[in-house]
Scaffold this active site. Structure first.
Site, PDB file in Angstrom:
ATOM      1  N   SER A 143       0.874  -1.190   0.000  1.00 23.42           N
ATOM      2  CA  SER A 143       0.000   0.000   0.000  1.00 23.42           C
ATOM      3  C   SER A 143       0.901   1.227   0.000  1.00 23.42           C
ATOM      4  O   SER A 143       2.091   1.137   0.353  1.00 23.42           O
ATOM      5  CB  SER A 143      -0.843  -0.013   1.282  1.00 23.42           C
ATOM      6  N   TYR A 156      -2.245  -1.685  10.401  1.00 21.67           N
ATOM      7  CA  TYR A 156      -2.212  -1.751   8.938  1.00 21.67           C
ATOM      8  C   TYR A 156      -0.857  -1.250   8.424  1.00 21.67           C
ATOM      9  O   TYR A 156      -0.229  -1.867   7.566  1.00 21.67           O
ATOM     10  CB  TYR A 156      -3.352  -0.902   8.379  1.00 21.67           C
TER      11      TYR A 156
HETATM   12  P1  NAD Z   1     -11.565  -6.020  -0.296  1.00 18.91           P
HETATM   13  O1  NAD Z   1     -12.162  -6.017   1.066  1.00 18.91           O
HETATM   14  O2  NAD Z   1     -12.453  -5.883  -1.479  1.00 18.91           O
HETATM   15  O3  NAD Z   1     -10.660  -7.306  -0.486  1.00 18.91           O
HETATM   16  C1  NAD Z   1     -10.047  -7.979   0.557  1.00 18.91           C
HETATM   17  C2  NAD Z   1     -10.050  -9.439   0.202  1.00 18.91           C
HETATM   18  O4  NAD Z   1      -9.425 -10.154   1.268  1.00 18.91           O
HETATM   19  C3  NAD Z   1     -11.484  -9.991   0.069  1.00 18.91           C
HETATM   20  O5  NAD Z   1     -11.528 -10.899  -1.001  1.00 18.91           O
HETATM   21  C4  NAD Z   1     -11.704 -10.687   1.391  1.00 18.91           C
HETATM   22  O6  NAD Z   1     -12.636 -11.747   1.286  1.00 18.91           O
HETATM   23  C5  NAD Z   1     -10.298 -11.194   1.659  1.00 18.91           C
HETATM   24  N1  NAD Z   1     -10.051 -11.540   3.057  1.00 18.91           N
HETATM   25  C6  NAD Z   1     -10.279 -10.802   4.165  1.00 18.91           C
HETATM   26  N2  NAD Z   1      -9.959 -11.519   5.263  1.00 18.91           N
HETATM   27  C7  NAD Z   1      -9.518 -12.720   4.817  1.00 18.91           C
HETATM   28  C8  NAD Z   1      -9.066 -13.896   5.464  1.00 18.91           C
HETATM   29  N3  NAD Z   1      -9.010 -14.001   6.799  1.00 18.91           N
HETATM   30  N4  NAD Z   1      -8.714 -14.954   4.690  1.00 18.91           N
HETATM   31  C9  NAD Z   1      -8.801 -14.901   3.345  1.00 18.91           C
HETATM   32  N5  NAD Z   1      -9.218 -13.814   2.685  1.00 18.91           N
HETATM   33  C10 NAD Z   1      -9.576 -12.738   3.415  1.00 18.91           C
HETATM   34  O7  NAD Z   1     -10.478  -4.854  -0.281  1.00 18.91           O
HETATM   35  P2  NAD Z   1      -9.428  -4.391  -1.394  1.00 18.91           P
HETATM   36  O8  NAD Z   1      -9.496  -2.917  -1.382  1.00 18.91           O
HETATM   37  O9  NAD Z   1      -9.599  -5.111  -2.669  1.00 18.91           O
HETATM   38  O10 NAD Z   1      -8.038  -4.816  -0.714  1.00 18.91           O
HETATM   39  C11 NAD Z   1      -7.176  -5.811  -1.241  1.00 18.91           C
HETATM   40  C12 NAD Z   1      -5.753  -5.528  -0.794  1.00 18.91           C
HETATM   41  O11 NAD Z   1      -5.340  -4.274  -1.335  1.00 18.91           O
HETATM   42  C13 NAD Z   1      -5.585  -5.430   0.722  1.00 18.91           C
HETATM   43  O12 NAD Z   1      -4.372  -6.041   1.111  1.00 18.91           O
HETATM   44  C14 NAD Z   1      -5.530  -3.930   0.960  1.00 18.91           C
HETATM   45  O13 NAD Z   1      -4.819  -3.617   2.110  1.00 18.91           O
HETATM   46  C15 NAD Z   1      -4.813  -3.476  -0.300  1.00 18.91           C
HETATM   47  N6  NAD Z   1      -5.013  -2.050  -0.600  1.00 18.91           N
HETATM   48  C16 NAD Z   1      -6.245  -1.561  -0.898  1.00 18.91           C
HETATM   49  C17 NAD Z   1      -6.379  -0.196  -1.184  1.00 18.91           C
HETATM   50  C18 NAD Z   1      -7.727   0.424  -1.549  1.00 18.91           C
HETATM   51  O14 NAD Z   1      -7.814   1.656  -1.629  1.00 18.91           O
HETATM   52  N7  NAD Z   1      -8.765  -0.333  -1.799  1.00 18.91           N
HETATM   53  C19 NAD Z   1      -5.261   0.631  -1.159  1.00 18.91           C
HETATM   54  C20 NAD Z   1      -4.016   0.093  -0.837  1.00 18.91           C
HETATM   55  C21 NAD Z   1      -3.893  -1.268  -0.570  1.00 18.91           C
END
Ligand code: NAD
Length: 261
Positions: A143, A156
């Protein structure tokens, strides 16, 4: 074109991929020809249907494997059950916002486990598979918060900085092999979770959708545009290409200029 991207014959395992960025990456890798393994902690009909949809539309094999990334043994089982892992995308992640003195210990433990330790466990099982196959790509979804900090997101930010460190170590341990390890550092990405926050924030601050996006969500993103899950998928696909064979141990920011500030 000197470098074409075909992932035909490769198998990609993407943790936390039944929504958001993980699913976007799964789609792009599948469109480039990779067989994909989707994952989350649930075991719903929709999860398996999603894998079927990717298989049907991209013309590859796609499977859904339930495994809870908060548990080390299940992280390891995911890769073992996949049977092959040429491309490992460590994406599963959760968030909790609170000041350090009030930060719930169980939330700290869960975030460190899901956002950081899971990548250690999956990598430990995947690397020997990549070595046997003679090729591999580890892509960790960190991130902008793996490179910078904000208040109230201690777990985080600690976990994402940890993922960047793990990425560098993985790269050094594989440096002489045809295996690379890199971290993608997204800024704000418009995923369903983010989209859902917009109406509530509009009400809370009596703002329009545009004002919420520009003045609340994207304050630190100079482009004032969300990154997209397709862009994350495209970046991951590029990291799998031959053009990226010497890119290892680094971070790639896809953040509209956030970390340039
Ligand atoms: P999201 O909530 O849509 O996706 C998270 C995924 O992780 C989902 O598929 C969820 O089912 C899964 N998950 C959660 N807990 C779990 C567990 N215990 N076991 C297995 N799977 C699990 O969110 P996202 O925004 O797509 O985030 C995905 C990644 O990207 C994360 O690591 C997040 O930190 C990172 N990220 C997101 C953003 C953003 O702005 N959306 C920015 C920077 C980094």
């Amino acid at each position: 074109m000197a470098y074409e991207i075909s992932l035909a014959g490769k198998t990609a395992v993407i943790t936390g991929s039944n929504s958001g960025i993980g699913l976007g990456i799964a789609w792009e890798l599948a469109r480039a020809g990779a067989h994909v393994v989707l994952n989350s902690f649930t075991d719903a009909e929709e999860d398996h249907a999603l894998a079927q949809q990717v298989a049907d539309e991209a013309g590859v094999t796609a499977r859904y494997i339930q495994a809870d990334m908060s548990k080390g043994d299940q992280c390891r089982r995911l890769i073992e059950e996949a049977g092959r892992c040429d491309i490992l995308v460590n994406n599963a992640g959760i968030q909790h916002v609170a000041a350090i003195p009030e930060f719930p210990v169980e939330k700290w433990d869960a975030i460190i486990a899901i956002n950081m330790s899971s990548a250690f466990h999956t990598t430990a099982i995947a690397l020997p598979m990549m070595r046997s196959a003679g090729w591999g790509r580890v892509i960790n979804i960190a991130s902008a918060h793996g490179l910078t900090a904000s208040p109230y997101k201690a777990a985080y930010i600690a976990a994402k900085h940890g993922v960047v460190g793990l990425t560098k170590t993985t790269a050094l341990e594989t440096a002489k092999e045809p295996i690379t390890a890199n971290a993608i550092c997204p800024g704000y990405v418009l995923t369903p979770i983010v989209e859902k926050q917009i109406p509530d924030t509009m009400k809370e601050y009596d703002m329009s959708r545009e004002e919420v996006i520009e003045n609340v969500m994207l304050t630190r993103q100079p482009s004032k545009e969300f990154a997209t899950v397709e862009q994350m998928g495209g970046t991951a696909t590029f990291l799998c290409s031959d053009a990226a064979a010497q890119i290892t141990g680094t971070t790639i920011s896809v953040d509209g200029g956030w970390t340039a500030l």
